[in-house]
Enzyme design. Sequence first.
Site, PDB file in Angstrom:
ATOM      1  N   SER A 183       0.824  -1.204   0.000  1.00 39.63           N
ATOM      2  CA  SER A 183       0.000   0.000   0.000  1.00 39.63           C
ATOM      3  C   SER A 183       0.855   1.249   0.000  1.00 39.63           C
ATOM      4  O   SER A 183       2.039   1.227   0.360  1.00 39.63           O
ATOM      5  CB  SER A 183      -0.926   0.000   1.208  1.00 39.63           C
ATOM      6  N   LYS A 184       0.213   2.325  -0.398  1.00 43.43           N
ATOM      7  CA  LYS A 184       0.902   3.614  -0.479  1.00 43.43           C
ATOM      8  C   LYS A 184       1.422   4.037   0.886  1.00 43.43           C
ATOM      9  O   LYS A 184       2.327   4.848   0.986  1.00 43.43           O
ATOM     10  CB  LYS A 184      -0.061   4.675  -1.004  1.00 43.43           C
ATOM     11  N   ARG A 185       0.825   3.475   1.933  1.00 42.57           N
ATOM     12  CA  ARG A 185       1.233   3.839   3.281  1.00 42.57           C
ATOM     13  C   ARG A 185       2.693   3.490   3.576  1.00 42.57           C
ATOM     14  O   ARG A 185       3.315   4.097   4.436  1.00 42.57           O
ATOM     15  CB  ARG A 185       0.343   3.100   4.274  1.00 42.57           C
ATOM     16  N   GLU A 186       3.199   2.520   2.845  1.00 41.85           N
ATOM     17  CA  GLU A 186       4.581   2.100   3.104  1.00 41.85           C
ATOM     18  C   GLU A 186       5.572   3.236   2.918  1.00 41.85           C
ATOM     19  O   GLU A 186       6.614   3.278   3.549  1.00 41.85           O
ATOM     20  CB  GLU A 186       4.967   0.985   2.148  1.00 41.85           C
TER      21      GLU A 186
END
Length: 539
Positions: free
Chosen positions: A249-252
């Site tokens: 996910s982009k959260r990484e």
Amino acid sequence: MTTPMVKTRFAPSPTGYLHVGGARTALFNYLFARRAGGQFVLRIEDTDQVRSTAESAAGILADMQWLGLNWDEGPAPGAAKNQYFQSMRLELYNQFIDELVRQGRAYEAYETPAELAAMRQQAEREKRPFRYRRDMPGRAQSRIGSGPAVLRFEMPRKDIVISDLVLGQVIVGADEHDDIIIRKSDGFPTYHFAVVIDDHDMGITHVLRAQEHLMNTPKHLALYDAFNWTPPEHGHLPLVFNMDGTKMSKREKARTARAAVQAATPKGQKPDLETLAANTGVAPDALAAFMAKKNDDAQIAVTVAAFMRTPLPEIDVQDFRRSGYLADALLNFVALVGWSPGGNQEILARPEMIDKFLVEGIGKTNGRFDRKKLLWMNGQYVRDQSLEALLAALESFLQVTDYPLARADGPTRLALLEMYRERTGTLAEMAENSRFFFEEPTIDPRAFEKFVINNDGAQLLQTSRKILEPVTPWNVQTLREPVEQILALGEKRGAAAQPIRVAVSGGSVTPPVLEMLALLGRETTLRRIDQTLANVKAT
Ligand code: GLU
């Protein structure tokens, strides 16, 4: 009756960049259509007025073009929105909405989101599932005192069978259906409604999409049924996960950037956010919120990571492009995350992928995104491509990055590609390692110590300089013999190459000395050697 031509589609929502998992969905639909000699449609699903942006749509188109996933029907990049943007098709949706209203299959509902949340909580407390139904007790019957109306579709009260191309038969029970919203209070249709109208209107025969949409399919099938239309065939693709089983996910990116700041902070202290804000230009409040995990703003993550000199994990297609992956290598790699052509073959050129793409080869279990394998595969592509193709890839890479290599002319780029292709995983690696051709290198003190100060390095460098000095003109032919002489100096062949490498590049790992010096030029080579010899004297 003739079977209709195969027509597939990729239908991204323009609410961000194109995720690499989305690229795989696009690829599978593309391969499926191409193998059948059919058509591939690109449709932008921008019915969410709040989250959709024009930049995101443009970015998705650019990424699709970069990947070479050419569509037969769809938006025209750079031109105004056309009929392949859902926001341009409201009239069509409204026609069919009216039809459902006339049939008595659609009805107004008045609950506000807060009221719905309360109803859901109530159901949870009573340990029963919450399903919004036309005949449920307590449903608001009029607009008075409630929010603006949405339109809901009355789902049939019967089991729905999905004959999934990948997963086989999936049955969703009669009491699992909610009466879905088909028109929001802003007058826009929901995804569920628009997707059905469009897939039908555009003549889509096969829909391959992510498994997270599986439970949406019964809703869509019920709508097809209400209109008496034959639905397309659906296949739900396994998800793409990191090697450790977490979601890609982009959260990484945010997580990695925060970790870099924490790692640079002395133990027991708090990160100095004031200085970080000043250095990065990020507003102090925004930075504080980001560091406190209140948001995962990708832009802040990128800015902070750049300042911390920490590479971020690639998640979106454009991240891979900026990291110097080749479009063909990336596609080859993602194709194999969840699909197998049978056998052990890993490298498949596009025509071969098209030829071998069978739905039977799609797996049912989640795929793993093995970055090491991607890097290996990219290296293979870098080595095996024609120089022309590689040069074109390099140009496209330089357009979206900021390396001094961008200043090089065509012949220099070619020379560098020839020099580096055997020893590089990505174009970024090559662009980084070849900086010294364009700017003065910083000398690595350890290499200087080992190869120049010790091991007779300075002596060898001095002698090498004498051999090189008279060479003119300066090119691969005229340098061949002198470089041979240099390589023969010292006790071990090639011993004199190391001090030269350190002097001209700053480190001990470079392309072959002959080609490197030829490209660097006489003046730069001799000047850097002199500078290094002067540094020896100064130590
Ligand atoms: N717009 C949807 C998405 O981006 C498409 C889902 C579908 O393929 O039906 O997830």
